[in-house]
Design a protein around this motif. Structure first.
Motif, mmCIF file in Angstrom:
data_model
loop_
_atom_site.group_PDB
_atom_site.id
_atom_site.type_symbol
_atom_site.label_atom_id
_atom_site.label_comp_id
_atom_site.label_asym_id
_atom_site.label_seq_id
_atom_site.Cartn_x
_atom_site.Cartn_y
_atom_site.Cartn_z
ATOM 1 N N GLY A 134 30.630 36.198 45.328
ATOM 2 C CA GLY A 134 31.229 35.200 46.199
ATOM 3 C C GLY A 134 32.645 35.500 46.626
ATOM 4 N N SER A 135 33.194 36.612 46.166
ATOM 5 C CA SER A 135 34.577 36.972 46.494
ATOM 6 C C SER A 135 34.640 37.662 47.863
ATOM 7 C CB SER A 135 35.135 37.913 45.428
ATOM 8 O OG SER A 135 34.465 39.164 45.474
ATOM 9 N N PRO A 136 35.853 37.782 48.446
ATOM 10 C CA PRO A 136 36.001 38.526 49.702
ATOM 11 C C PRO A 136 35.470 39.956 49.602
ATOM 12 C CG PRO A 136 37.980 37.241 49.287
ATOM 13 C CD PRO A 136 37.127 37.127 48.052
ATOM 14 N N ALA A 137 35.717 40.609 48.455
ATOM 15 C CA ALA A 137 35.234 41.980 48.269
ATOM 16 C C ALA A 137 33.707 42.028 48.272
ATOM 17 C CB ALA A 137 35.782 42.553 46.961
ATOM 18 N N CYS A 138 33.096 41.040 47.608
ATOM 19 C CA CYS A 138 31.638 40.973 47.548
ATOM 20 C C CYS A 138 31.053 40.756 48.939
ATOM 21 C CB CYS A 138 31.209 39.853 46.598
ATOM 22 S SG CYS A 138 29.422 39.663 46.432
ATOM 23 N N LYS A 139 31.645 39.821 49.682
ATOM 24 C CA LYS A 139 31.148 39.517 51.034
ATOM 25 C C LYS A 139 31.332 40.696 51.985
ATOM 26 C CE LYS A 139 31.923 34.532 50.607
ATOM 27 N NZ LYS A 139 32.716 33.360 51.065
ATOM 28 N N ALA A 140 32.386 41.491 51.739
ATOM 29 C CA ALA A 140 32.632 42.660 52.592
ATOM 30 C C ALA A 140 31.637 43.786 52.316
ATOM 31 C CB ALA A 140 34.058 43.167 52.377
ATOM 32 N N GLY A 141 30.997 43.747 51.130
ATOM 33 C CA GLY A 141 30.014 44.765 50.806
ATOM 34 C C GLY A 141 30.495 45.825 49.838
#
Length: 212
Positions: A134-141
């Motif tokens: 759910g973090s920005p890094a996770c969403k960025a891939g």
């Protein structure tokens, strides 16, 4: 685009020395900003704390002049920092574009780029060892195990320590950053936007340096 004396005298090509000089300038500005923040901390006020008492008179328990000077200097230096970060970004883009064009010319002429230069340009300098759901890094891939070759304006040629990445993140909140990685032996690229979320920090991942 500001350049070193030699380059500004007719030769407009950006060199890695120009980038190093800009990085040095960036570090100096960051040190000055930190020093002024220390002044505010010593005075017990922040950037926004009131300098007048309940009756509207200047506070007598702090050095009002020193605080105002520090706040003004921080504001000016932050603008200088944004400018130099933009210069670094532009310089790196020019270097990258020129190198890409050179590689294309070498390929057309049947010449191969020296392996040593390839390693210098593309060797990873850091690795992602944790990504929070759910973090920005996770969403960025971004994924655990990704080896970072570029992080915004930071690359193998100018990376010194993790503070380089932290500085880019701090000054790029809400702005997409280009992150290039090596994943399972293949090159990949993601767009990562540092931003506030429910967890800690602006990314939600942990990055560690690769020591070679």
């Amino acid at each position: 685009m500001k350049m070193t004396g030699e380059n500004s005298a007719g030769n407009l090509e950006i060199t890695m020395d120009d980038v190093k000089n800009l990085m040095k300038k960036k570090d100096e500005i960051e040190e000055q900003i930190k020093a002024y923040y220390d002044v505010l901390e010593d005075q017990g006020v922040g950037v926004e704390g009131s300098l007048v008492d309940p009756e509207g008179f200047p506070r007598g328990d702090v050095n009002v002049y020193q605080i105002r000077t520090a706040r003004h200097s921080i504001s000016c230096l932050q603008n200088d920092h944004k400018d130099v970060m933009k210069e670094i970004e532009e310089a790196l883009h020019q270097l990258h574009a020129r190198e890409k064009a050179k590689q294309g010319g070498d390929a057309a002429g049947g010449q191969e780029e020296p392996m040593e230069q390839q390693v210098t340009l593309h060797a990873p300098f850091a690795r992602v060892d944790a990504v929070t759901q759910g973090s920005p890094a996770c969403k960025a891939g971004l994924r655990v195990g990704d080896e970072v070759t570029e992080f915004g304006s930071v690359n193998t040629g100018n990376f010194q320590n993790l503070q380089n990445i932290a500085s880019v993140v701090q000054h790029s909140e809400g702005k997409p950053l280009r992150v290039a990685v090596i994943r399972d032996g293949q090159r990949a690229q993601v767009s990562l936007t540092p931003q506030r979320w429910t967890g800690r920090g602006l990314l939600g991942c942990n990055i560690v340096p690769i020591h070679r």
